[in-house]
Design a protein around this motif. Structure first.
Motif: not given
Length: 502
Positions: A126-129, A131, A163-164
């Motif tokens: 899952r993508r996040s700040y 990466e 989104d991932c």
């Protein structure tokens, strides 16, 4: 029609043979007598006339070893022309005497150059700040690589879609980081991009960038119902050349999830990514998956890895090597459902009881169905059963070879040779010097040479030394992932594999 003469024929043969011996004896005595009473020049003239008369007699042509092969449903394409002139005498034994010498009676006991602890993990993070901290998030404990990854991937993450972040990471022994492939989003199209990171010999790291748009130019996707693959090879043969059918069967036989038999009664499909090749490239299956087309669930999968110095091989998406089975199955798969292995491997080994003099109990396991008493493996099969090349190689011997009978020897990269003996006949398209692809039909089971019944005698040799592929300790580099090859597998998984549901 019969292979043996009738009683009358036997009498005629014996009578004719007796008369032949009588005439030969008279002729011999006559020449001896003439040599005593005639001058030497007259005797030389009579002998010359006798030789001339003999030369005019028609000579019986020996029956050729190579016979016309039986027809196949699909024309085979796994054959490249010989680099030498066409060879008409297949009985020649002087091609390379070393091929018929057994260098040491003891088997190779092991070769651990391959990475036996190799494993692959895949997913979609899952993508996040944060990466750029992906390596640590998926279990790569390498500070130097984490710093390298962060410094090189800003542009990559700027172009992310979805989104991932799809990834496939490979670990070696002691959880050592071997390779990491990441994709710019869970979408496979012309903009799909895969970056692969691997350690370099100099102590740093390498990056390789691949694009699905470029890969897709040579690839074709085929979907075949799992039921057809398991039970109806004719339908598979309508879509793939013969040697690729053999290869597909070998893959499915190993990755089919036997713990759930219900798959074959559902709408599950086999998804195949194929490169049909051209004049310069062999046709090759690049990926095989058993999937549910409705839920998109991937039950099992395998990917082809092209390797330097040794033949390529198939590996599962978790890193398991499938090659050992390919190198021990030179015969036709008749069907490939559970319990496949329709060709029985016979054995001369005797059952050994737990105690001296005690009869074997019913609880004891049956003896293994393969020969151990001599160099090689004997596969019992009816005469005419197709025999296939277990790997891509070159025909370096093809002919009658004493106890081997009709024998084909293939030379493979990495100083490997495979031997196929006691054949009833060869594929009529095959010539000495040909290059053949794995799965090419090279001949047919027989009982020529020193053979007590129809079977295929198969040998694998490395540097002239016999290798027992069934030995528990045997591990060749053919059958495991080498350290510098893991990036090839992880990138193939992301480029060609189906995207698992998030």
């Amino acid at each position: 029609m019969g292979a043996f003469p009738s009683d009358d024929e036997s009498v005629n043969i014996k009578t004719g043979y007796t008369m032949y011996l009588f005439r030969a004896a008279v002729q011999c005595l006559g020449l001896t007598f003439l040599s005593l009473i005639l001058p030497s020049n007259v005797l030389m003239i009579s002998q010359a006339l006798a030789q001339t008369s003999s030369a005019t007699q028609p000579k019986r042509t020996p029956k050729p070893v190579v016979q016309k092969s039986s027809g196949t449903a699909n024309k085979q394409i796994g054959l490249k022309p010989s680099a030498v002139n066409r060879v008409s005498n297949y009985n020649s034994m002087n091609l390379n005497p070393e091929l018929f010498q057994k260098k040491g009676e003891s088997e190779l006991t092991g070769n651990t150059t391959g990475n036996l602890d190799f494993r692959v993990k895949r997913g979609c993070l899952r993508r996040s700040y944060s990466e750029d901290k992906l390596p640590n998030a998926i279990g790569i404990d390498d500070r130097a690589f984490a710093d390298f990854f962060k410094s090189k991937t800003k542009r990559f993450f700027d172009g992310m879609r979805g989104d991932c972040i799809p990834y496939a990471v490979a670990f070696g022994s002691r959880n050592r980081f071997d390779s990491l492939s990441i994709m710019n989003g869970p979408v496979q199209d012309a903009k799909t991009e895969v970056w692969t990171f691997t350690p370099s010999a100099a102590g740093s790291f390498l990056i390789q960038q691949e694009y699905l748009k470029e890969e897709a130019k040579q690839l074709t996707e085929i979907q075949i119902p799992l039921r057809d693959v398991l039970y109806d090879p004719r339908k598979v043969g309508d879509k793939l050349p013969v040697e690729l059918v053999w290869e597909l069967n070998g893959v499915i036989k190993q990755i089919y999830p036997e713990d759930n038999n219900s798959h074959e009664n559902t709408n599950s499909v086999v998804r195949i990514i194929v490169d049909f090749g051209d004049k310069e490239r062999w046709a090759q299956i690049r990926a095989v998956e058993i999937i549910d087309p409705t839920t998109k669930e991937i039950f099992s999968s395998a990917f082809w890895v092209e390797r330097d110095g040794i033949p390529g091989g198939f590996f599962t998406s978790t890193g398991e090597a499938l090659e050992r089975s390919f190198w021990t199955n030179p015969l036709s798969y008749r069907r490939i459902s559970r319990g496949v292995g329709s060709v029985r491997v016979t054995s001369t080994s005797k059952r050994v009881s737990n105690k001296k003099g005690a009869a074997p109990s019913s609880a004891e396991a049956p003896s293994k169905q393969k020969y151990r008493a001599h160099m090689g493996i004997d596969y019992a099969a009816p005469i005419g059963t197709p025999v296939f090349s277990v790997a891509t190689g070159k025909v370096v011997h093809m002919g009658f070879s004493g106890a081997f009978g009709n024998l084909i020897i293939l030379e493979h990269p990495g100083s490997y040779h495979t031997y196929y003996a006691h054949l009833s006949k060869f594929n009529s398209e095959l010539e000495l010097g040909n290059e053949v692809r794995r799965g090419f039909e090279i001949g047919y089971v027989g009982l020529t040479g020193r053979s007590t019944g129809p079977h295929l005698h198969f040998e694998l040799r490395k540097d002239g030394v016999y290798v027992d592929p069934y030995a528990a300790r045997m591990q060749l580099n053919l059958w495991s992932m080498r350290d510098d090859e893991s990036g090839l597998l992880t990138s193939e998984i992301l480029l060609l594999g189906s995207l698992a549901p998030n």
